[in-house]
Motif scaffolding. Structure first.
Motif, PDB file in Angstrom:
ATOM      1  N   VAL A  54      21.404  13.610   7.822  1.00  0.00           N
ATOM      2  CA  VAL A  54      22.169  13.907   8.173  1.00  0.00           C
ATOM      3  C   VAL A  54      23.092  14.822   7.139  1.00  0.00           C
ATOM      4  O   VAL A  54      24.198  16.133   7.884  1.00  0.00           O
ATOM      5  CB  VAL A  54      22.985  12.769   8.398  1.00  0.00           C
ATOM      6  N   GLU A  55      23.500  14.358   6.056  1.00  0.00           N
ATOM      7  CA  GLU A  55      24.403  15.318   5.246  1.00  0.00           C
ATOM      8  C   GLU A  55      23.752  17.194   4.759  1.00  0.00           C
ATOM      9  O   GLU A  55      24.861  17.694   4.505  1.00  0.00           O
ATOM     10  CB  GLU A  55      24.213  15.011   3.626  1.00  0.00           C
ATOM     11  N   ALA A  56      22.443  16.841   5.547  1.00  0.00           N
ATOM     12  CA  ALA A  56      21.308  18.476   5.859  1.00  0.00           C
ATOM     13  C   ALA A  56      22.511  18.834   6.092  1.00  0.00           C
ATOM     14  O   ALA A  56      21.844  20.276   5.918  1.00  0.00           O
ATOM     15  CB  ALA A  56      20.332  18.604   4.928  1.00  0.00           C
ATOM     16  N   GLY A  57      23.151  18.987   7.212  1.00  0.00           N
ATOM     17  CA  GLY A  57      23.643  19.020   8.640  1.00  0.00           C
ATOM     18  C   GLY A  57      21.789  19.749   9.550  1.00  0.00           C
ATOM     19  O   GLY A  57      21.863  20.767  10.369  1.00  0.00           O
ATOM     20  N   ILE A  58      21.006  18.586   9.235  1.00  0.00           N
ATOM     21  CA  ILE A  58      19.654  18.729  10.606  1.00  0.00           C
ATOM     22  C   ILE A  58      19.243  18.103  11.004  1.00  0.00           C
ATOM     23  O   ILE A  58      19.976  16.791  11.170  1.00  0.00           O
ATOM     24  CB  ILE A  58      18.742  18.500   9.597  1.00  0.00           C
ATOM     25  N   ASN A  64      14.226  10.774  17.574  1.00  0.00           N
ATOM     26  CA  ASN A  64      14.011  10.175  15.991  1.00  0.00           C
ATOM     27  C   ASN A  64      13.424  10.934  14.987  1.00  0.00           C
ATOM     28  O   ASN A  64      12.592  10.021  13.899  1.00  0.00           O
ATOM     29  CB  ASN A  64      14.045   8.561  15.895  1.00  0.00           C
ATOM     30  N   LEU A  65      13.350  12.076  15.428  1.00  0.00           N
ATOM     31  CA  LEU A  65      12.292  12.975  14.236  1.00  0.00           C
ATOM     32  C   LEU A  65      13.250  14.268  13.813  1.00  0.00           C
ATOM     33  O   LEU A  65      14.189  14.792  14.458  1.00  0.00           O
ATOM     34  CB  LEU A  65      11.728  13.961  14.951  1.00  0.00           C
ATOM     35  N   VAL A  66      13.367  14.794  11.910  1.00  0.00           N
ATOM     36  CA  VAL A  66      13.955  15.705  11.452  1.00  0.00           C
ATOM     37  C   VAL A  66      13.216  16.702  12.317  1.00  0.00           C
ATOM     38  O   VAL A  66      12.819  17.319  12.706  1.00  0.00           O
ATOM     39  CB  VAL A  66      13.636  15.454  10.517  1.00  0.00           C
ATOM     40  N   SER A  67      14.480  17.132  12.847  1.00  0.00           N
ATOM     41  CA  SER A  67      14.535  18.435  13.506  1.00  0.00           C
ATOM     42  C   SER A  67      13.534  18.719  14.978  1.00  0.00           C
ATOM     43  O   SER A  67      13.007  20.004  15.321  1.00  0.00           O
ATOM     44  CB  SER A  67      14.206  19.965  12.847  1.00  0.00           C
ATOM     45  N   GLY A  68      13.296  17.639  15.639  1.00  0.00           N
ATOM     46  CA  GLY A  68      12.890  17.276  16.674  1.00  0.00           C
ATOM     47  C   GLY A  68      11.214  17.708  16.404  1.00  0.00           C
ATOM     48  O   GLY A  68      10.593  17.847  17.315  1.00  0.00           O
ATOM     49  N   ILE A  69      10.439  17.553  14.927  1.00  0.00           N
ATOM     50  CA  ILE A  69       9.575  17.900  14.353  1.00  0.00           C
ATOM     51  C   ILE A  69       8.939  16.510  13.962  1.00  0.00           C
ATOM     52  O   ILE A  69       7.310  16.720  14.244  1.00  0.00           O
ATOM     53  CB  ILE A  69       9.612  19.042  13.679  1.00  0.00           C
ATOM     54  N   LEU A  70       9.232  16.600  12.479  1.00  0.00           N
ATOM     55  CA  LEU A  70       8.556  14.992  11.802  1.00  0.00           C
ATOM     56  C   LEU A  70       9.626  13.914  12.026  1.00  0.00           C
ATOM     57  O   LEU A  70      10.414  14.284  11.810  1.00  0.00           O
ATOM     58  CB  LEU A  70       8.476  15.475  10.221  1.00  0.00           C
ATOM     59  N   HIS A  79       6.017  24.981   3.779  1.00  0.00           N
ATOM     60  CA  HIS A  79       6.677  25.773   3.652  1.00  0.00           C
ATOM     61  C   HIS A  79       7.298  26.785   4.913  1.00  0.00           C
ATOM     62  O   HIS A  79       8.298  27.744   3.780  1.00  0.00           O
ATOM     63  CB  HIS A  79       5.731  27.150   3.114  1.00  0.00           C
ATOM     64  N   GLY A  80       7.211  26.864   5.739  1.00  0.00           N
ATOM     65  CA  GLY A  80       7.224  28.068   6.811  1.00  0.00           C
ATOM     66  C   GLY A  80       8.884  27.842   7.627  1.00  0.00           C
ATOM     67  O   GLY A  80       9.458  29.091   7.422  1.00  0.00           O
ATOM     68  N   ASP A  81       9.237  26.579   7.797  1.00  0.00           N
ATOM     69  CA  ASP A  81      10.697  26.523   8.703  1.00  0.00           C
ATOM     70  C   ASP A  81      12.167  26.133   7.267  1.00  0.00           C
ATOM     71  O   ASP A  81      11.675  25.297   6.918  1.00  0.00           O
ATOM     72  CB  ASP A  81      10.445  25.137   9.218  1.00  0.00           C
ATOM     73  N   LYS A  82      12.481  27.332   7.517  1.00  0.00           N
ATOM     74  CA  LYS A  82      13.571  26.839   6.013  1.00  0.00           C
ATOM     75  C   LYS A  82      14.596  25.754   6.615  1.00  0.00           C
ATOM     76  O   LYS A  82      15.534  25.686   5.385  1.00  0.00           O
ATOM     77  CB  LYS A  82      14.559  28.426   6.257  1.00  0.00           C
ATOM     78  N   ASP A  83      14.947  25.444   7.885  1.00  0.00           N
ATOM     79  CA  ASP A  83      15.527  24.082   7.602  1.00  0.00           C
ATOM     80  C   ASP A  83      15.681  23.066   7.308  1.00  0.00           C
ATOM     81  O   ASP A  83      15.644  22.577   6.824  1.00  0.00           O
ATOM     82  CB  ASP A  83      15.828  23.960   9.528  1.00  0.00           C
ATOM     83  N   ILE A  84      13.880  23.098   7.914  1.00  0.00           N
ATOM     84  CA  ILE A  84      13.124  22.122   7.648  1.00  0.00           C
ATOM     85  C   ILE A  84      13.263  21.686   6.227  1.00  0.00           C
ATOM     86  O   ILE A  84      12.942  20.555   5.128  1.00  0.00           O
ATOM     87  CB  ILE A  84      11.767  21.888   8.325  1.00  0.00           C
ATOM     88  N   LYS A  85      13.035  22.865   4.937  1.00  0.00           N
ATOM     89  CA  LYS A  85      12.877  22.762   4.046  1.00  0.00           C
ATOM     90  C   LYS A  85      14.294  22.229   2.943  1.00  0.00           C
ATOM     91  O   LYS A  85      14.284  21.452   2.573  1.00  0.00           O
ATOM     92  CB  LYS A  85      12.875  24.462   3.564  1.00  0.00           C
TER      93      LYS A  85
END
Length: 129
Positions: A54-58, A64-70, A79-85
């Motif tokens: 949450v503090e990273a603004g994601i 309940n998935l990070v960025s709707g993915i993980l 390595h591919g998604d800059k927001d996930i990084k």
């Protein structure tokens, strides 16, 4: 009757083990037929991990998935998604444990096991072997 000091001497440390992990792996120790976690989950169910994301603004999705993915909050790769990084980091948790003669075993498994079997069921299976 065995006194408290004698019990402590019986639990003499044989060596130490360092548990270092990222991702969806959990370590479970068994001592006297009882399970204890030797790791922490790297998911949004872990309060500290949720706060970090949450503090990273994601965004955390409704399911309940990070960025709707993980589901995992720490991992190698991505390595591919800059927001996930920004939020899925590869910094491991580390713990050191004393190993003594009372430790029966350590089970290290991915969520593939833990999603289908409870800790107590795994303990029953392992201690019956």
């Amino acid at each position: 009757m065995v006194g408290e000091n004698e019990r402590e001497r019986e639990r003499k440390t044989l060596f130490f083990i360092k548990i270092i992990f990222v991702g969806n792996v959990e370590a479970l120790g068994i001592r006297a037929g009882e399970a204890f976690l030797m790791s922490q989950k790297h998911t949004l169910t872990n309060k500290r991990e949720r706060e970090r994301i949450v503090e990273a603004g994601i965004e955390i999705s409704e399911n309940n998935l990070v960025s709707g993915i993980l589901e995992t909050t720490r991992a190698l790769g991505n390595h591919g998604d800059k927001d996930i990084k920004k939020s899925i980091i590869n910094t491991p948790y580390t713990w050191s444990y004393e190993i003594d003669a009372t430790l029966e075993c350590i089970i290290i498994a991915s969520e593939g096991l833990w999603q289908v079997l409870r800790y107590d069921v795994v303990v029953d299976i392992v201690t019956q072997v």
